[in-house]
Write a protein that holds these residues in place. Structure first.
Motif, PDB file in Angstrom:
ATOM      1  N   PHE A  20      -7.894  -1.195  10.379  1.00  0.00           N
ATOM      2  CA  PHE A  20      -7.411   0.153  10.949  1.00  0.00           C
ATOM      3  C   PHE A  20      -6.470   0.920  10.164  1.00  0.00           C
ATOM      4  O   PHE A  20      -6.874   1.890   9.789  1.00  0.00           O
ATOM      5  CB  PHE A  20      -6.728  -0.304  12.259  1.00  0.00           C
ATOM      6  N   LEU A  21      -5.624   0.292   9.486  1.00  0.00           N
ATOM      7  CA  LEU A  21      -4.804   0.616   8.428  1.00  0.00           C
ATOM      8  C   LEU A  21      -5.481   1.270   7.112  1.00  0.00           C
ATOM      9  O   LEU A  21      -5.362   2.495   6.687  1.00  0.00           O
ATOM     10  CB  LEU A  21      -3.665  -0.018   7.996  1.00  0.00           C
ATOM     11  N   ARG A  22      -6.336   0.419   6.754  1.00  0.00           N
ATOM     12  CA  ARG A  22      -6.994   0.798   5.464  1.00  0.00           C
ATOM     13  C   ARG A  22      -8.007   2.075   5.794  1.00  0.00           C
ATOM     14  O   ARG A  22      -8.071   2.820   4.962  1.00  0.00           O
ATOM     15  CB  ARG A  22      -7.928  -0.311   5.087  1.00  0.00           C
ATOM     16  N   GLN A  23      -8.464   2.016   6.879  1.00  0.00           N
ATOM     17  CA  GLN A  23      -9.284   3.217   7.265  1.00  0.00           C
ATOM     18  C   GLN A  23      -8.517   4.399   7.296  1.00  0.00           C
ATOM     19  O   GLN A  23      -9.133   5.528   6.915  1.00  0.00           O
ATOM     20  CB  GLN A  23     -10.199   2.978   8.572  1.00  0.00           C
ATOM     21  N   ARG A  24      -7.452   4.292   7.842  1.00  0.00           N
ATOM     22  CA  ARG A  24      -6.571   5.607   8.026  1.00  0.00           C
ATOM     23  C   ARG A  24      -6.185   5.872   6.597  1.00  0.00           C
ATOM     24  O   ARG A  24      -6.202   7.382   6.353  1.00  0.00           O
ATOM     25  CB  ARG A  24      -5.486   5.208   8.757  1.00  0.00           C
ATOM     26  N   LEU A  25      -6.161   5.021   5.681  1.00  0.00           N
ATOM     27  CA  LEU A  25      -5.612   5.374   4.408  1.00  0.00           C
ATOM     28  C   LEU A  25      -6.872   5.963   3.764  1.00  0.00           C
ATOM     29  O   LEU A  25      -6.594   6.814   2.912  1.00  0.00           O
ATOM     30  CB  LEU A  25      -5.355   4.102   3.713  1.00  0.00           C
ATOM     31  N   GLU A  26      -8.119   5.504   3.879  1.00  0.00           N
ATOM     32  CA  GLU A  26      -9.244   6.192   3.315  1.00  0.00           C
ATOM     33  C   GLU A  26      -9.359   7.396   3.471  1.00  0.00           C
ATOM     34  O   GLU A  26      -9.811   8.106   3.014  1.00  0.00           O
ATOM     35  CB  GLU A  26     -10.380   5.227   3.680  1.00  0.00           C
ATOM     36  N   LYS A  27      -9.090   7.786   4.874  1.00  0.00           N
ATOM     37  CA  LYS A  27      -9.392   9.286   5.224  1.00  0.00           C
ATOM     38  C   LYS A  27      -8.516  10.167   4.761  1.00  0.00           C
ATOM     39  O   LYS A  27      -8.757  11.257   4.591  1.00  0.00           O
ATOM     40  CB  LYS A  27      -9.132   9.236   6.773  1.00  0.00           C
ATOM     41  N   ARG A  28      -7.219   9.639   4.065  1.00  0.00           N
ATOM     42  CA  ARG A  28      -6.470  10.768   3.543  1.00  0.00           C
ATOM     43  C   ARG A  28      -6.906  11.347   2.390  1.00  0.00           C
ATOM     44  O   ARG A  28      -6.558  12.739   2.330  1.00  0.00           O
ATOM     45  CB  ARG A  28      -4.985  10.038   3.280  1.00  0.00           C
ATOM     46  N   TRP A  29      -7.292  10.743   1.410  1.00  0.00           N
ATOM     47  CA  TRP A  29      -8.087  11.293   0.409  1.00  0.00           C
ATOM     48  C   TRP A  29      -9.380  10.882  -0.105  1.00  0.00           C
ATOM     49  O   TRP A  29      -9.310  10.006  -0.018  1.00  0.00           O
ATOM     50  CB  TRP A  29      -7.098  11.736  -0.806  1.00  0.00           C
ATOM     51  N   ALA A  46       2.137   3.666   1.605  1.00  0.00           N
ATOM     52  CA  ALA A  46       2.814   2.661   2.637  1.00  0.00           C
ATOM     53  C   ALA A  46       1.694   2.096   3.424  1.00  0.00           C
ATOM     54  O   ALA A  46       1.620   0.850   3.906  1.00  0.00           O
ATOM     55  CB  ALA A  46       3.577   3.402   3.591  1.00  0.00           C
ATOM     56  N   PRO A  47       0.642   2.761   3.947  1.00  0.00           N
ATOM     57  CA  PRO A  47      -0.478   1.964   4.641  1.00  0.00           C
ATOM     58  C   PRO A  47      -1.014   1.098   4.018  1.00  0.00           C
ATOM     59  O   PRO A  47      -1.440  -0.127   4.517  1.00  0.00           O
ATOM     60  CB  PRO A  47      -1.489   3.159   5.059  1.00  0.00           C
ATOM     61  N   GLY A  48      -1.296   1.129   2.485  1.00  0.00           N
ATOM     62  CA  GLY A  48      -2.171   0.339   1.713  1.00  0.00           C
ATOM     63  C   GLY A  48      -1.159  -1.024   1.370  1.00  0.00           C
ATOM     64  O   GLY A  48      -1.599  -2.083   1.646  1.00  0.00           O
ATOM     65  N   ILE A  49       0.028  -0.642   1.173  1.00  0.00           N
ATOM     66  CA  ILE A  49       1.012  -1.894   1.164  1.00  0.00           C
ATOM     67  C   ILE A  49       1.126  -2.643   2.377  1.00  0.00           C
ATOM     68  O   ILE A  49       0.975  -3.948   2.288  1.00  0.00           O
ATOM     69  CB  ILE A  49       2.299  -1.362   0.740  1.00  0.00           C
ATOM     70  N   LEU A  50       1.172  -2.001   3.406  1.00  0.00           N
ATOM     71  CA  LEU A  50       1.215  -2.656   4.590  1.00  0.00           C
ATOM     72  C   LEU A  50      -0.034  -3.350   4.980  1.00  0.00           C
ATOM     73  O   LEU A  50       0.090  -4.637   5.520  1.00  0.00           O
ATOM     74  CB  LEU A  50       1.341  -1.728   5.960  1.00  0.00           C
ATOM     75  N   THR A  51      -0.972  -2.954   4.657  1.00  0.00           N
ATOM     76  CA  THR A  51      -2.338  -3.784   4.647  1.00  0.00           C
ATOM     77  C   THR A  51      -2.269  -5.012   4.072  1.00  0.00           C
ATOM     78  O   THR A  51      -2.590  -6.095   4.661  1.00  0.00           O
ATOM     79  CB  THR A  51      -3.668  -2.858   4.289  1.00  0.00           C
ATOM     80  N   GLY A  52      -1.746  -4.979   2.998  1.00  0.00           N
ATOM     81  CA  GLY A  52      -1.533  -5.977   1.830  1.00  0.00           C
ATOM     82  C   GLY A  52      -0.809  -7.132   2.518  1.00  0.00           C
ATOM     83  O   GLY A  52      -0.838  -8.197   2.514  1.00  0.00           O
TER      84      GLY A  52
END
Lengths: 286, 430, 283
Positions: free
Chosen positions: B421-430, B338-344
């Motif tokens: 911001f969203l992308r960074q949160r996404l990247e932290k996940r794994w 979802a965060p990645g999609i939302l970023t897009g």
């Protein structure tokens, strides 16, 4: 600054050459000590960032013949190899300390231009890496950037001579314009050797040069190395102990960033002094 | 060691020095290119801020206006409808003439009257009278914008030193303006009009409200259409579609669509929505359709890569505990992607917000003086408004255009910051 | 899906256009003045829809844009890929990419009100007259817009060149710039060509900058300092305002549109194929 040190390097080399031919040299004892050693390494440490990959290596690399560096993966042998032509400089975060004298001159001294050093110390890599250019251009590249050929004819001569020394000339002389990437793996590796020879180095470093080759190509490469050692000081990193035994006169065994044992190849393989060397060559550790 | 070695002789040293100089020159050139690009960005922003920041304040004039019943309400009936029809122009003229009684000539008076934003002031007076008809006959104090020329002069955009014939304000006018400024009758204040008003023929009264609403509506339509369709298409292509020639062609197609010039989407909108389906021109609805078409490829591509980035082990784990493939996707992969999609989606929407050309095609260039209240009413959009204002010759319009650009850039910046911001949160996940 | 829709609708309108204007005239005519044709609707309008000046204008402005974007974009890519320290790279890359995020209408405004007058002022100081709207102003600003496309893509491509090639060159005693120009650049060339083609397609399809800064009159000239028109400008010029749907004027816009679509599509496909085959070569 650059010029000074480079000149000094040059002087150092002339000095040892003079000693080698027995000319009148004032400090004969010092010259004698260095006579046989191409490189004198003292306390060489290499750091990648915070991690120390080599923990202080002392080693004298002889001027003539083939020196093999062996040891298990990650032991620091490739790192050590890259100390001799300062290839570690191209890796961000890598630091080299200690002293490495080549013909008596410190190659890590301030102001030494690694570019000039690398013209004197050639290198061949694990995977053949011909440039995406013609066979001719691959070999001509080094002489061109260093301005070694004054004319087209001279350049042609250098290319031909280098390819002959690398035992590749007969196979490629009719297709010098074809891309170097179109050759077989073994031919590519010899092309890369020709490329290194074309700059007229004194030393050739080889980093597991046969690891990507089939047995027949490997055999040809080993023959070539045996031929080249007459004219060049060769340092080779190899995974294969059989290869080290076949091609080298001196062997150094590395383990976990330390130089464990260094001596005549025959002695290392028949009568290792250190238990770790023994374990490695008898296959107990790998 | 057999060859004579020419390497470190003087010629070689000279050569290495030359090579090192070449190296340094090349390196400098490459840095210069970076500096040039960043400088251009800086130049752009500085120009915009320099020319646009002044639009956020505005000069107003305070005037005492006598609401003369004989002019406004000759019948004396105080009929509100009649009052609204009355001309407020004469009483405004008397007010300003009264302020400077020494101006008597016809030309002088014309110049004097030109100091005020006539439309702005009469509009204010009309509204006051509408709200309270009893005011007629009294004298009221109003605050109205000065005309755009005066405003520009006071902001220093008109050079006083230029020969009087070459500037839009005369020496006489400058004298009056300075007098009014000195007495505090003209003063600067925050330009609320710019945010609350719609487009206008007078720059001092023009605002971005209708354009912002138009943009918001079109964007909302685009979001409602593009997000669900795009995500569904991405889910299908990534998770369920068989890998064959047809999906291959579709994939190449989507990649290409992302690079099709936006104006072509406008043409498509014109041909399909307006000409074929007969939808109204200039409507945010159609604008939204076109923007949705345009952003679909972006969203599909982003959503697919977000889905592909979810480790397959997660879906495998879901399947291993007995979830159906559809459940595995909807319960596990989709929430994680979802965060990645939302970023897009946000990036796609940001691009749509800045897009102008396709909106021109479907006629969203109308001169709109009403804030649109439905999706089918004619509307403008913020970038189109910028385009229209940039094309107008008066300086005041350029100022407004810069200010509108600043608003647009701030919104875009916020959207992109959210995406980052969203992308960074996404990247932290794994 | 949508491609098909675009294609069909544009084809359909174009066919109607060509029913009224012979295709040969469209492709080879040297006169472009749809407004005249509007008035003499019934006349044969021979030559009035000659698209050559429009195509040439497009070509000229694209050329100027690439002249700005290619060297700067490439040098930025070189810097980012080979010279910049990690922290610098992290700061510069997004800054350059910001240039791509600026809406085109903003660039148009910039070209019209800042760059155009600046070029005119400069030219006047040099002693010759230049209009504010010129191919140079529009092209230069468009070039700025395209810089990040070239630099980002080229940066990716250069990074994809295997390290072993660089090591080979360094080990021979090549300096960084020698390695870059004679080994890395040739190796990365196909990918860079792909980036260039994508940039060109972007430039051809760009609308707002040229609408605002390049002028509207179709002008057959080789002088980049004159006002020029492009395909996209003509589409906008013809289609803004009310118009009926079957006049040759309106239909001409669709024909221009399909030309644009087909050309950019071809460029994109070639670019994608080139880049893809390049990636395959180095895994």
């Amino acid at each position: 600054m650059v010029n000074d040190t480079a000149l000094k390097l040059d002087v150092g080399r002339k000095f040892s050459e003079a000693a080698a031919v027995g000319g009148a040299v004032i400090d004969l004892a010092a010259a004698k000590a260095e006579e046989k050693a191409k490189f004198v390494c003292r306390g060489v440490r290499v750091h990648y960032g915070a991690k120390e990959a080599l923990h202080g290596v002392d080693m004298d690399v002889p001027d003539a013949g083939v020196t093999a560096l062996i040891g298990p993966s990650g032991c620091g042998k490739s790192t050590f190899l890259r100390v001799f032509n300062r290839m570690n400089d191209t890796i961000p975060g890598a630091r080299v300390s200690g002293s490495v004298l080549m013909d008596g001159a410190d190659i890590y001294a301030k102001g030494v231009d690694p570019v000039l050093l690398r013209a004197r110390v050639g290198m061949v890599f694990q995977k053949p890496n011909p440039f995406p250019k013609s066979i001719y251009e691959n070999v001509a590249y080094g002489p061109r950037i260093h301005g070694l050929a004054a004319s087209r004819g001279e350049l042609d001569a250098i290319v031909e001579g280098s390819l002959k020394k690398a035992a590749l000339w007969e196979e490629v002389k009719d297709r010098l314009k074809e891309p170097g990437t179109g050759l077989s793996g073994g031919q590519q590796q010899r092309l890369v050797i020709a490329r290194a020879i074309a700059v007229r180095p004194e030393v050739i470093l080889m980093d597991e040069p046969a690891s990507a080759l089939d047995p027949i190509a490997t055999a040809r490469l080993e023959e070539l190395i045996d031929e080249l050692r007459k004219n060049y000081c060769i340092i080779i990193v190899t995974h294969s102990m059989a290869q080290a035994a076949r091609v080298s006169q001196k062997t150094a065994f590395f383990h976990l960033g330390d130089l464990v044992e260094f001596g005549d190849t025959r002695a290392i393989f028949t009568n290792p002094k250190d238990q770790r060397t023994q374990d490695y060559i008898t296959g107990r550790t790998g | 060691m057999t060859d004579a070695r020419p390497l470190a002789d003087r010629a070689a040293l000279a050569r290495i020095a030359r090579r090192r100089r070449g190296e340094a020159a090349f390196r400098t050139a490459s840095m210069a290119a970076v500096v040039a690009a960043v400088a251009m960005l800086g130049w752009l922003l500085v120009t915009l801020v320099g020319s646009g920041a002044t639009a956020f304040y505005q000069h107003v004039i305070t005037l005492d206006v006598a609401l003369d019943p004989s002019k406004l309400d000759p019948t004396g009936a105080r009929d509100p409808a009649e009052l609204q029809k009355a001309s407020f122009r004469p009483i405004l003229q008397s007010a300003i003439y009264g302020r400077f009684p020494e101006a008597t000539g016809r030309d002088e008076r014309r110049e004097l009257f030109a100091l005020i934003s006539v439309a702005g002031a009469t509009d204010r007076l009309r509204r006051m009278v509408r709200d309270d008809p009893a005011l007629v006959g009294t004298t009221v104090r109003i605050t109205a914008p000065v005309s755009d020329v005066v405003d520009q002069l006071l902001k220093g955009r008109i050079d006083r030193k230029v020969d009087a014939t070459l500037r839009p304000v005369s020496d006489r006018q400058i004298a009056w303006i300075d007098a009014l400024r000195a007495s505090g009758e003209i003063k600067a204040r925050f330009n609320a009009t710019f945010f609350t008003a719609t487009d206008s023929r007078d720059p001092e009264l023009a605002g971005i409200a209708s354009a912002v609403v138009g943009s918001a509506m079109a964007l909302a339509v685009a979001l409602m259409l593009a997000a669900p369709i795009g995500i569904a298409a991405a889910l299908y292509l990534e998770e369920f579609a068989p890998k064959n020639r047809i999906t291959d062609i579709i994939e190449i197609n989507i990649n290409n669509l992302a690079a099709v010039p936006s104006i072509v989407f406008g043409l498509l909108g014109l041909a399909v929505f307006l000409s074929f389906f007969g939808l109204p021109r200039s409507a945010p609805l159609v604008g939204g359709f076109v923007l949705a078409l345009m952003t679909l490829p972006t969203i599909i591509i982003a959503a697919r890569s977000a889905l592909a980035a979810v480790p397959p082990s997660i879906a495998a784990a879901a399947l291993s505990v007995g979830a159906s493939p559809v459940q595995a996707v909807f319960h596990h992969k989709l929430p994680l992607a979802a965060p990645g999609i939302l970023t897009g989606v946000i990036i796609g929407m940001a691009r749509a917000l800045g897009e102008t050309a396709p909106l021109l095609m479907i006629g969203m260039v109308a001169f709109v003086t009403e804030i649109p209240s439905s999706l089918t009413e004619p509307a403008s959009a913020l970038p189109v408004q910028i385009f229209l204002w940039s094309d107008s010759p008066e300086r005041a319009w350029a100022e407004r255009a810069s200010a509108a650009i600043l608003v647009l850039l701030i919104v875009l910046g916020a959207m992109n910051a959210a995406a980052i911001f969203l992308r960074q949160r996404l990247e932290k996940r794994w | 899906m949508t491609t098909l829709g675009i294609f069909l609708s544009l084809i359909f309108e174009s066919l109607r256009f060509f029913a009224q204007v012979p295709p040969l005239d469209f492709l080879t005519g040297l006169q472009w003045s749809p407004q005249t044709a509007m008035r003499e609707d019934q006349a044969g309008q021979s030559g009035a829809f000659g698209a050559v000046p429009v195509f040439l204008g497009t070509l000229m402005i694209t050329g100027v844009a690439m002249l700005v974007a290619l060297p700067i974009g490439l040098m930025i890519a070189f810097y980012l890929a080979e010279y910049a320290p990690a922290r610098m790279r992290a700061a510069v890359k997004p800054a350059v990419e910001l240039l791509a995020g600026v809406p085109t209408v903003v660039y148009g405004y910039f070209a019209l009100l800042t760059v155009g007058p600046a070029i005119r002022g400069f030219a006047e100081a040099m002693g010759f007259a230049v209009p504010t709207q010129s191919a140079v102003a529009a092209g230069a600003v468009m070039g700025i817009m395209i810089i990040p496309f070239i630099s980002s893509l080229s940066d990716d491509v250069i990074n994809a060149v295997p390290q072993s090639l660089r090591d080979g060159a360094y080990a021979l005693g090549a300096t960084k710039s020698e390695t870059l120009l004679r080994v890395v650049f040739p190796a990365a060339l196909p990918g860079i060509v792909g980036a260039f083609l994508l940039g060109v397609s972007r430039a051809i399809g760009e609308t707002m900058i040229v609408v605002m800064a390049a002028g509207r009159a179709a002008n057959l000239s080789a002088n980049p300092f004159e006002a020029m028109t492009t395909v996209t400008v003509q589409i906008v010029a013809v289609l803004t305002g009310d118009q009926e749907f079957d006049s040759p004027k309106t239909l001409s816009a669709f024909t221009l549109g399909i030309t644009l679509f087909v050309v950019t599509l071809i460029l994109n496909v070639i670019a994608l194929i080139v880049v893809r085959s390049y990636r395959d070569r180095y895994e």
